[in-house]
Each structure stands twice: as structure tokens, then as C-alpha cells.
Design a protein around this motif. Structure first.
Motif, mmCIF file in Angstrom:
data_model
loop_
_atom_site.group_PDB
_atom_site.id
_atom_site.type_symbol
_atom_site.label_atom_id
_atom_site.label_comp_id
_atom_site.label_asym_id
_atom_site.label_seq_id
_atom_site.Cartn_x
_atom_site.Cartn_y
_atom_site.Cartn_z
ATOM 1 N N UNK A 143 -8.328 22.897 13.751
ATOM 2 C CA UNK A 143 -7.931 24.294 13.633
ATOM 3 C C UNK A 143 -6.843 24.665 14.695
ATOM 4 N N UNK A 144 -7.316 24.233 15.878
ATOM 5 C CA UNK A 144 -6.646 24.806 17.168
ATOM 6 C C UNK A 144 -5.142 24.099 17.183
ATOM 7 N N UNK A 145 -5.041 23.003 16.505
ATOM 8 C CA UNK A 145 -3.800 22.178 16.600
ATOM 9 C C UNK A 145 -3.037 22.890 15.477
ATOM 10 N N UNK A 146 -3.524 23.168 14.382
ATOM 11 C CA UNK A 146 -3.154 23.905 13.305
ATOM 12 C C UNK A 146 -2.451 25.326 13.856
ATOM 13 N N UNK A 147 -3.204 26.003 14.546
ATOM 14 C CA UNK A 147 -2.827 27.195 15.124
ATOM 15 C C UNK A 147 -1.547 27.093 15.937
ATOM 16 N N UNK A 148 -1.489 25.905 16.746
ATOM 17 C CA UNK A 148 -0.294 25.441 17.675
ATOM 18 C C UNK A 148 0.850 25.233 16.580
ATOM 19 N N UNK B 211 -3.355 22.630 3.022
ATOM 20 C CA UNK B 211 -3.957 21.675 2.200
ATOM 21 C C UNK B 211 -5.102 20.787 2.903
ATOM 22 N N UNK B 212 -4.632 20.505 4.364
ATOM 23 C CA UNK B 212 -5.597 19.739 5.289
ATOM 24 C C UNK B 212 -6.845 20.794 5.598
ATOM 25 N N UNK B 213 -6.572 22.121 5.526
ATOM 26 C CA UNK B 213 -7.553 23.053 5.800
ATOM 27 C C UNK B 213 -8.506 22.964 4.950
ATOM 28 N N UNK B 214 -8.120 23.295 3.518
ATOM 29 C CA UNK B 214 -8.988 23.382 2.417
ATOM 30 C C UNK B 214 -9.693 21.777 2.386
ATOM 31 N N UNK B 215 -9.067 20.870 2.569
ATOM 32 C CA UNK B 215 -9.933 19.479 2.377
ATOM 33 C C UNK B 215 -10.888 19.374 3.416
ATOM 34 N N UNK B 216 -10.592 19.802 4.724
ATOM 35 C CA UNK B 216 -11.537 19.774 5.975
ATOM 36 C C UNK B 216 -12.885 20.600 5.451
ATOM 37 N N UNK B 217 -12.499 21.911 4.818
ATOM 38 C CA UNK B 217 -13.660 22.627 4.656
ATOM 39 C C UNK B 217 -14.750 22.024 3.469
ATOM 40 N N UNK B 218 -13.894 21.145 2.338
ATOM 41 C CA UNK B 218 -14.687 20.747 1.290
ATOM 42 C C UNK B 218 -15.510 19.659 1.854
ATOM 43 N N UNK B 219 -15.062 18.833 2.881
ATOM 44 C CA UNK B 219 -15.649 17.743 3.500
ATOM 45 C C UNK B 219 -16.845 18.170 4.229
ATOM 46 N N UNK B 220 -16.805 19.288 5.063
ATOM 47 C CA UNK B 220 -17.725 19.922 5.602
ATOM 48 C C UNK B 220 -18.868 20.321 4.857
ATOM 49 N N UNK B 221 -18.470 20.846 3.819
ATOM 50 C CA UNK B 221 -19.564 21.150 2.801
ATOM 51 C C UNK B 221 -20.275 20.104 2.247
ATOM 52 N N UNK B 222 -19.706 19.123 1.866
ATOM 53 C CA UNK B 222 -20.348 17.762 1.477
ATOM 54 C C UNK B 222 -21.257 17.041 2.269
ATOM 55 N N UNK B 223 -20.770 17.065 3.363
ATOM 56 C CA UNK B 223 -21.596 16.432 4.593
ATOM 57 C C UNK B 223 -22.923 17.422 4.899
ATOM 58 N N UNK B 224 -22.778 18.561 4.857
ATOM 59 C CA UNK B 224 -24.005 19.584 4.900
ATOM 60 C C UNK B 224 -24.982 19.396 3.593
ATOM 61 N N UNK B 225 -24.329 19.143 2.431
ATOM 62 C CA UNK B 225 -25.365 18.977 1.277
ATOM 63 C C UNK B 225 -25.837 17.305 1.563
ATOM 64 N N UNK C 88 -17.109 20.338 15.766
ATOM 65 C CA UNK C 88 -16.223 20.278 16.909
ATOM 66 C C UNK C 88 -15.024 19.689 16.396
ATOM 67 N N UNK C 89 -14.565 18.594 15.597
ATOM 68 C CA UNK C 89 -13.458 18.212 15.160
ATOM 69 C C UNK C 89 -12.648 19.136 14.429
ATOM 70 N N UNK C 90 -13.458 19.989 13.533
ATOM 71 C CA UNK C 90 -13.035 20.908 12.925
ATOM 72 C C UNK C 90 -12.448 22.110 13.719
ATOM 73 N N UNK C 91 -12.948 22.431 14.648
ATOM 74 C CA UNK C 91 -12.526 23.344 15.748
ATOM 75 C C UNK C 91 -11.305 23.016 16.415
ATOM 76 N N UNK C 92 -11.102 21.590 16.819
ATOM 77 C CA UNK C 92 -9.931 21.221 17.259
ATOM 78 C C UNK C 92 -8.862 20.887 16.264
#
Ligand SMILES: [Fe+2]
Ligand SMILES: [Fe+2]
Length: 175
Positions: free
Chosen positions: A33-38, A97-111, A27-31
């Protein structure tokens, strides 16, 4: 007396908690990304704005997928409260840069969730999480490709305009 609630739920308390944390993370990622879109839209980067709108939509789907899974297994899914979403960026590049960091952190948390599931022999959740690992492969690929455009094209002159245009064409074919 038997703990009826736990009998009704196939998830351990720990895994249920971790899945709820992941629901919040999606949900944080969704929000975010929405801020990045804006931000991209406000700075004239239309293709990137569209790209982040789509990413936001996907994160929302991830959130719902996890949410439904917890409920299907008899757990309590918690609707997360999302605060402190960053809305200002110093540069176009910083957004990616932040988008990539976010994705890496999501992968880590899934692991981390999967590691816990293996420990508890919760193979049902491991199987469920495999979809997310495959998805993360794509998400990280796209985020890296986008960031690489800054090196490949360069930001000088009409560089950022070119980068924006190319962000709209990033696709991932796994097989
Ligand atoms: Fe996600
Ligand atoms: Fe993602």
C-alpha cells in the motif's frame, strides 16, 4: 521430559506458524500500500495516495495486533522480512485491481487459519480472528467500490481526475 515451552504457550505449533505467516502477509500489505501511495502521488492522484497511506497504516495495525496476540499467548512472534514489493504499475486502474486482489487473498488466508483453529478446537484464536473478518468485510467493500469507479465514471477526458477525487470519499457503514 516435558516440553516446557509448549506448556507455556496456548497455541499449537501449526496455529502459531499460520499466525506468523499472517503477520508477514499484513506487513507485505502495508508495504504494498505504501508503494501504491507513492505511485499515485508521483502520477498526480493525491486523493488515492492519501487513501493508500491510510490503508498502509491499517495493515501495520493488523500486523501489530496479530504480533501481540501471539506473544500474549506465549508464542514466538517473528518480525518479518519484506522483500520484492512491486513499485511500478502500468496504469491507475491496475493499482486498484491489485489492491482488491490483495484484500481477497488476505481474507482467504484468514479463513484458512480459522479452519485450522476449528479443527484443533482453538476457539480462543477463532474469537480473536472474528475482528479480522469484520475488518475484511470493510476492506473488500472499499477496494471494490474504488475499482467500480472506473466503470461508473469512465477514464476518458477528466475521468481519472474524477475517479481520484471520489476515492477520497469512499466510506463503509456496516450497520
Ligand atoms: Fe489487513
Ligand atoms: Fe486490508
Amino acid at each position: 521430559m516435558k516440553d516446557i515451552t509448549r506448556v507455556k504457550c496456548s497455541l499449537s505449533t501449526d496455529v502459531e506458524k499460520l499466525l506468523n505467516q499472517q503477520i508477514k502477509k499484513e506487513a507485505q500489505s502495508a508495504s504494498a500500500y505504501l508503494a501504491m501511495a507513492a505511485w499515485c502521488s508521483q502520477h498526480g492522484y493525491d486523493f488515492s495516495s492519501d487513501y493508500f497511506f491510510k490503508q498502509s497504516d491499517e495493515e501495520r495495525q493488523h500486523q501489530l495486533k496479530l504480533y501481540k496476540y501471539v506473544l500474549d499467548l506465549g508464542g514466538s512472534a517473528i518480525s518479518p522480512e519484506i522483500t520484492n514489493i512491486k513499485i511500478e504499475y502500468n496504469s491507475f486502474r491496475e493499482v486498484f485491481e491489485e489492491a482488491l486482489e490483495q484484500e481477497i487473498s488476505v481474507t482467504q488466508s484468514l479463513k484458512n487459519i480459522a479452519a485450522n483453529c476449528y479443527k484443533e478446537q482453538d476457539f480462543v484464536t477463532v474469537e480473536f480472528l472474528n475482528w479480522f473478518f469484520k475488518e475484511q468485510r470493510e476492506e473488500e467493500y472499499k477496494a471494490r467500490r474504488a475499482l467500480e469507479l472506473f466503470e461508473v465514471i469512465g477514464e476518458e477526458g477528466t475521468g481519472r481526475w474524477q475517479i481520484d477525487k471520489h476515492v477520497g470519499t469512499i466510506t463503509y457503514t456496516a450497520e
